[in-house]
Scaffold this motif. Structure first.
Motif, PDB file in Angstrom:
ATOM      1  N   LEU A   1      -3.942 -64.976 -24.195  1.00  0.00           N
ATOM      2  CA  LEU A   1      -3.714 -65.862 -23.056  1.00  0.00           C
ATOM      3  C   LEU A   1      -2.457 -65.436 -22.284  1.00  0.00           C
ATOM      4  O   LEU A   1      -2.429 -65.502 -21.045  1.00  0.00           O
ATOM      5  CB  LEU A   1      -3.584 -67.308 -23.541  1.00  0.00           C
ATOM      6  CG  LEU A   1      -4.224 -68.352 -22.646  1.00  0.00           C
ATOM      7  CD1 LEU A   1      -5.646 -67.989 -22.264  1.00  0.00           C
ATOM      8  CD2 LEU A   1      -4.218 -69.718 -23.293  1.00  0.00           C
ATOM      9  N   ALA A   2      -1.438 -64.986 -23.010  1.00  0.00           N
ATOM     10  CA  ALA A   2      -0.224 -64.491 -22.335  1.00  0.00           C
ATOM     11  C   ALA A   2      -0.569 -63.264 -21.488  1.00  0.00           C
ATOM     12  O   ALA A   2      -0.032 -63.083 -20.391  1.00  0.00           O
ATOM     13  CB  ALA A   2       0.845 -64.145 -23.366  1.00  0.00           C
TER      14      ALA A   2
ATOM     15  N   ASN B   1       6.513 -66.546 -15.044  1.00  0.00           N
ATOM     16  CA  ASN B   1       5.721 -66.204 -16.222  1.00  0.00           C
ATOM     17  C   ASN B   1       6.600 -65.706 -17.377  1.00  0.00           C
ATOM     18  O   ASN B   1       6.434 -66.112 -18.532  1.00  0.00           O
ATOM     19  CB  ASN B   1       4.736 -65.105 -15.783  1.00  0.00           C
ATOM     20  CG  ASN B   1       3.675 -64.867 -16.781  1.00  0.00           C
ATOM     21  OD1 ASN B   1       3.206 -65.816 -17.400  1.00  0.00           O
ATOM     22  ND2 ASN B   1       3.297 -63.632 -16.962  1.00  0.00           N
TER      23      ASN B   1
ATOM     24  N   GLU C   1      -2.904 -66.448 -28.719  1.00  0.00           N
ATOM     25  CA  GLU C   1      -1.662 -66.636 -27.961  1.00  0.00           C
ATOM     26  C   GLU C   1      -1.357 -65.416 -27.092  1.00  0.00           C
ATOM     27  O   GLU C   1      -1.034 -65.532 -25.904  1.00  0.00           O
ATOM     28  CB  GLU C   1      -0.571 -66.771 -29.016  1.00  0.00           C
ATOM     29  CG  GLU C   1       0.614 -67.551 -28.693  1.00  0.00           C
ATOM     30  CD  GLU C   1       1.534 -67.539 -29.916  1.00  0.00           C
ATOM     31  OE1 GLU C   1       1.101 -67.179 -31.033  1.00  0.00           O
ATOM     32  OE2 GLU C   1       2.696 -67.875 -29.725  1.00  0.00           O
TER      33      GLU C   1
ATOM     34  N   GLU D   1      -2.114 -64.437 -18.365  1.00  0.00           N
ATOM     35  CA  GLU D   1      -1.056 -64.953 -17.478  1.00  0.00           C
ATOM     36  C   GLU D   1      -0.294 -63.804 -16.810  1.00  0.00           C
ATOM     37  O   GLU D   1       0.047 -63.875 -15.633  1.00  0.00           O
ATOM     38  CB  GLU D   1      -0.075 -65.810 -18.276  1.00  0.00           C
ATOM     39  CG  GLU D   1      -0.650 -67.152 -18.680  1.00  0.00           C
ATOM     40  CD  GLU D   1       0.317 -67.966 -19.534  1.00  0.00           C
ATOM     41  OE1 GLU D   1       0.159 -69.184 -19.572  1.00  0.00           O
ATOM     42  OE2 GLU D   1       1.221 -67.371 -20.160  1.00  0.00           O
ATOM     43  N   ASN D   2      -0.029 -62.759 -17.589  1.00  0.00           N
ATOM     44  CA  ASN D   2       0.683 -61.599 -17.024  1.00  0.00           C
ATOM     45  C   ASN D   2      -0.125 -60.960 -15.898  1.00  0.00           C
ATOM     46  O   ASN D   2       0.424 -60.606 -14.858  1.00  0.00           O
ATOM     47  CB  ASN D   2       0.948 -60.550 -18.104  1.00  0.00           C
ATOM     48  CG  ASN D   2       2.132 -60.923 -18.977  1.00  0.00           C
ATOM     49  OD1 ASN D   2       2.947 -61.749 -18.581  1.00  0.00           O
ATOM     50  ND2 ASN D   2       2.223 -60.335 -20.147  1.00  0.00           N
TER      51      ASN D   2
ATOM     52  N   PHE E   1      -1.252 -74.061 -24.238  1.00  0.00           N
ATOM     53  CA  PHE E   1      -2.555 -73.386 -24.322  1.00  0.00           C
ATOM     54  C   PHE E   1      -3.726 -74.373 -24.353  1.00  0.00           C
ATOM     55  O   PHE E   1      -4.878 -73.981 -24.276  1.00  0.00           O
ATOM     56  CB  PHE E   1      -2.600 -72.468 -25.539  1.00  0.00           C
ATOM     57  CG  PHE E   1      -1.625 -71.325 -25.442  1.00  0.00           C
ATOM     58  CD1 PHE E   1      -1.431 -70.676 -24.242  1.00  0.00           C
ATOM     59  CD2 PHE E   1      -0.895 -70.910 -26.529  1.00  0.00           C
ATOM     60  CE1 PHE E   1      -0.527 -69.627 -24.123  1.00  0.00           C
ATOM     61  CE2 PHE E   1       0.012 -69.865 -26.426  1.00  0.00           C
ATOM     62  CZ  PHE E   1       0.194 -69.223 -25.217  1.00  0.00           C
TER      63      PHE E   1
ATOM     64  N   ASN F   1       6.977 -57.691 -20.768  1.00  0.00           N
ATOM     65  CA  ASN F   1       6.296 -57.859 -19.480  1.00  0.00           C
ATOM     66  C   ASN F   1       6.388 -56.587 -18.639  1.00  0.00           C
ATOM     67  O   ASN F   1       5.403 -56.140 -18.055  1.00  0.00           O
ATOM     68  CB  ASN F   1       6.944 -59.041 -18.738  1.00  0.00           C
ATOM     69  CG  ASN F   1       6.239 -59.347 -17.445  1.00  0.00           C
ATOM     70  OD1 ASN F   1       6.421 -58.644 -16.468  1.00  0.00           O
ATOM     71  ND2 ASN F   1       5.420 -60.384 -17.438  1.00  0.00           N
TER      72      ASN F   1
ATOM     73  N   GLN G   1       7.062 -67.491 -20.969  1.00  0.00           N
ATOM     74  CA  GLN G   1       6.703 -66.819 -22.219  1.00  0.00           C
ATOM     75  C   GLN G   1       7.889 -66.692 -23.174  1.00  0.00           C
ATOM     76  O   GLN G   1       7.700 -66.384 -24.338  1.00  0.00           O
ATOM     77  CB  GLN G   1       6.093 -65.452 -21.914  1.00  0.00           C
ATOM     78  CG  GLN G   1       4.713 -65.598 -21.303  1.00  0.00           C
ATOM     79  CD  GLN G   1       4.061 -64.287 -20.941  1.00  0.00           C
ATOM     80  OE1 GLN G   1       4.617 -63.224 -21.172  1.00  0.00           O
ATOM     81  NE2 GLN G   1       2.883 -64.355 -20.364  1.00  0.00           N
TER      82      GLN G   1
END
Lengths: 354, 338
Positions: A81-82, B46, A78, A85-86, B245, B293, B50
């Motif tokens: 994959l995040a 994003n 998880e 994406e970031n 996913f 982030n 998330q």
């Protein structure tokens, strides 16, 4: 009032900490780079990945004037994959990922390609083969280690049958092909009667592997070759053996068992070159893997390497063991791969005297 | 502008939630100034993506914490429902000879599993008088173990049916389905919090359980219902995670319960219950996501990020206790004047 001051202090500290933690230089310096690459390592908790990332950062900056943004995959699908994406959202020019999961690699490749960002994968071949891949040649080195361990055991104890235990990562089928299975193939090439007694998940962790190995040795005290699918697990196995009064060698001659690991970190080599410790073999490739990742990302960005075609860049995973590698060679390996600045001989002596 | 509207606006501006919102804005400004890669539309999409799972489960968790309860099993619930949903969609129930199921049916079954976990939590807490911490900790282990045992610790990545990833990745008129789902859930829970007796009952139970009981509130039933509701939301999050996913993984959601807890605490719902807002939790969830982030964009390694999370949490608790003391001081002053 006091509480307000405390809150202000905390806010100030929180604002200042990223700068101390290494993030503050970015805005000024990024303009000076020609490219921004992204990298998602398997987990920053392993010495291997820390060194690989550092090598990648330094090499990419030096050779290609590229900055590398690193986001930890935390050994978690998880999170990995995040992280991908970031990196996509942040608009990197190309990215590299190292994960233990073929399906996850495929998902990451799909995401990156959908965003028109080149990606290179490392170690575990993705389910879909549509992007360049870096492949450390671990299978041959693991076979070599298995065969060498079996040879050494049979030479010291010809009458005691070989019984192997393994610590793996769990849920990564290719680890069998490249590490555990290949190691056992090597053992069987010397002694066809060798038995694999058990293979359990050590979770890539020293502490968990120590607990698991204690259980293994409780149930199967006859185990005499232990393979950890990374050095952290091998060190955990050694700690368990030592706790049980095992883990010893007599100037390199096996007494209770032989332990092998993988990655060839400094913590492992200090034990491997201790003639009294039973941890004796490992193999690894940090520098060349990181360089291959940087070269491939640069190649894809500049159009020299097709972005959506699969091809493997193969990298030697160098075996290192007590019996066949000199201390000087090991010292050099650590310097080139793990930014090692100490003296391996001195560290081995210091560890022995403890 | 009417007087009551002015009063409402003044109340909102002086509320802790608004100050929290300002902190959220300040964080955004800080990261935008600190790194070139943060202030981008794609990055915000994003960030919201998330934080969707935390927002969804945070809605139920906020109500629970208003009653002085908590649920540590939501991460395991998410993992179990994630893997069972994928398993049913890919394999069906092989030992019963049932073929792979349509996604809607698999989703329905999985929501029931989520509800069942909530029900067990509720029964342990209301009937057997377990502490919420102990009961939900036990379910955390059971849920995680079952998730791993269901698939022998392996993830499911092959044989994924068409349409599996739709709800987690596709868009309607350019808006991701995920955002639409979260929007409806959050608005529903805001209405529940403000317009229904459930919100008032939850606050009353957290403020003084005995008083709530003697004023006629069926405390056990409310708490049981809230655990089931949170379980259902965790189940939904499990489905959405699998879809997003496009695979099932029994290791999903490790530490998720703490992210939810931090979002709810940041949002101003204390562990001692008695107050809280869904809006606050949403801001809390966004702060958690923006922090992660932004620090990633600044190239700060994860080890430091966990330090930040701790510091932010301490700051939030001090901030809320400060606001609480001010509120008390105001009340006392009003009482003295009166």
């Amino acid at each position: 009032m006091k509480k307000l001051v405390l809150v202000l202090l905390i806010v100030t500290l929180a604002a200042a900490l990223p700068v101390f933690a290494g993030g503050g230089r970015e805005r000024e310096s990024e303009r000076d780079y020609d490219f921004v690459f992204g990298k998602v390592p398997y987990t920053f908790e392993h010495a291997y990945h820390q060194s690989a990332c550092r090598t990648l950062e330094e090499y990419a900056a030096r050779e290609y004037n590229a900055k590398v943004i690193i986001i930890d995959g935390e050994a978690n699908a998880e999170v990995t994959l995040a992280a991908i994406e970031n990196l996509i959202a942040q608009g990197v020019d190309a990215m590299a990922m190292h994960t233990g999961d073929a399906g996850l690699s495929a998902a990451a490749v799909r995401l990156a390609h959908a965003a028109n960002i080149p990606i290179v994968t490392t170690l575990i071949r993705p389910d879909i083969q549509t992007a360049p891949h870096i492949q450390p040649m671990e299978t041959a080195s693991s076979q070599y280690m298995g065969a060498e361990a079996a040879r050494q055991w049979k030479a010291a104890h010809p009458d005691k049958p070989i019984r192997v235990a393994m610590l793996n990562f769990g849920g990564i089928p290719q680890i069998w092909e490249m590490r555990t299975g290949a190691f056992f193939d090597g053992v069987k090439s010397v002694d066809p009667n060798a038995q694999l007694v058990t293979m359990l998940n050590g979770y890539g962790s020293t502490v968990r592997s120590m607990e698991v190995t204690l259980d293994i040795l409780q149930a199967n005290p006859e185990v005499n070759i232990i393979f950890g699918a990374n050095d952290e697990m091998a060190l955990g196995a050694l700690a368990a053996c030592e706790q049980l009064g095992r883990g010893k060698m007599n100037d390199g001659v096996p007494v209770s068992e032989i332990i092998a690991g993988l990655d060839a970190s400094s913590a492992a080599l200090v034990k491997i070159f201790d003639p009294d410790s039973s941890f004796k073999l490992t193999h690894g490739a940090v520098r060349d893997v990181a360089r291959a990742e940087a070269d491939t990302m640069y190649g894809m960005v500049t159009g020299a390497i097709p972005v959506k075609e699969y091809f493997e860049t193969q990298v030697l995973s160098q075996p290192i063991d007590f019996w066949n590698t000199s201390l000087a060679e090991a010292q050099r390996f650590l310097e080139l791969n793990f930014f090692y600045t100490g003296s391996l001989a001195a560290d081995v002596d210091a560890a022995r005297s403890r | 502008m009417s007087t009551s509207m002015k009063k409402n606006i003044k109340q909102f501006i002086t509320s802790p939630t608004f100050l929290l919102f300002l902190i959220f804005i300040a964080l955004n400004v800080y990261f935008s100034l600190a790194t070139n890669r943060f202030f981008r539309v794609n990055n915000y999409v994003n960030i919201i993506k998330q934080s969707t799972m935390i927002m969804i489960v945070g809605c139920g968790a906020t109500f629970l914490m208003m009653t002085e309860s908590l649920d540590l099993s939501v991460g395991s619930n998410l993992a179990l429902t994630n893997i069972v949903y994928t398993f049913l969609a890919v394999f069906g129930i092989p030992f019963l000879g049932i073929a792979p199921m349509p996604l809607l049916l698999a989703g329905g079954i999985v929501i029931l599993i989520g509800a069942a976990i909530g029900l067990i939590n509720g029964i342990l807490i209301t009937r057997f008088k377990f502490e919420p911490f102990i009961a939900t900790l036990a379910l955390l282990y059971i849920g995680r173990g079952l998730a791993l045992a269901t698939v022998d610790g392996q993830s499911i990545r092959t044989g994924i049916p068409d349409g599996f990833g739709s709800i987690g990745n596709d868009e309607l008129f350019g808006i991701p389905y995920l955002f639409i789902i979260v929007f409806f859930i959050v608005v529903s829970f805001m209405l529940l919090e403000r317009k229904s007796v459930l919100g008032k009952h939850a606050v009353a139970i957290g403020a003084n359980r005995n008083a709530a009981f003697f004023s006629g509130i069926n405390v056990d039933r409310v708490i049981m219902g809230l655990y089931i509701m949170t379980g259902v939301l965790a189940g939904l999050a499990g489905i959405l995670t699998a879809s997003r996913f496009q695979f099932g993984d029994p290791r999903t959601g490790v530490g998720f319960e703490f992210n939810v807890l931090i979002a709810v605490l940041l949002g101003g719902t204390p562990l001692s219950g008695g107050k809280g807002t869904i809006f606050g939790t949403m801001i809390g969830a966004l702060i958690v996501a923006v922090l992660g982030n932004g620090l990633n964009a600044m190239d700060v390694v994860r080890f430091w990020q966990t330090v930040f999370q701790g510091i932010i949490l301490i700051g939030a608790i001090i901030f809320h206790s400060q606001m609480k003391s001010r509120g008390r001081a105001k009340l006392l002053a009003a009482g003295t004047r009166g």
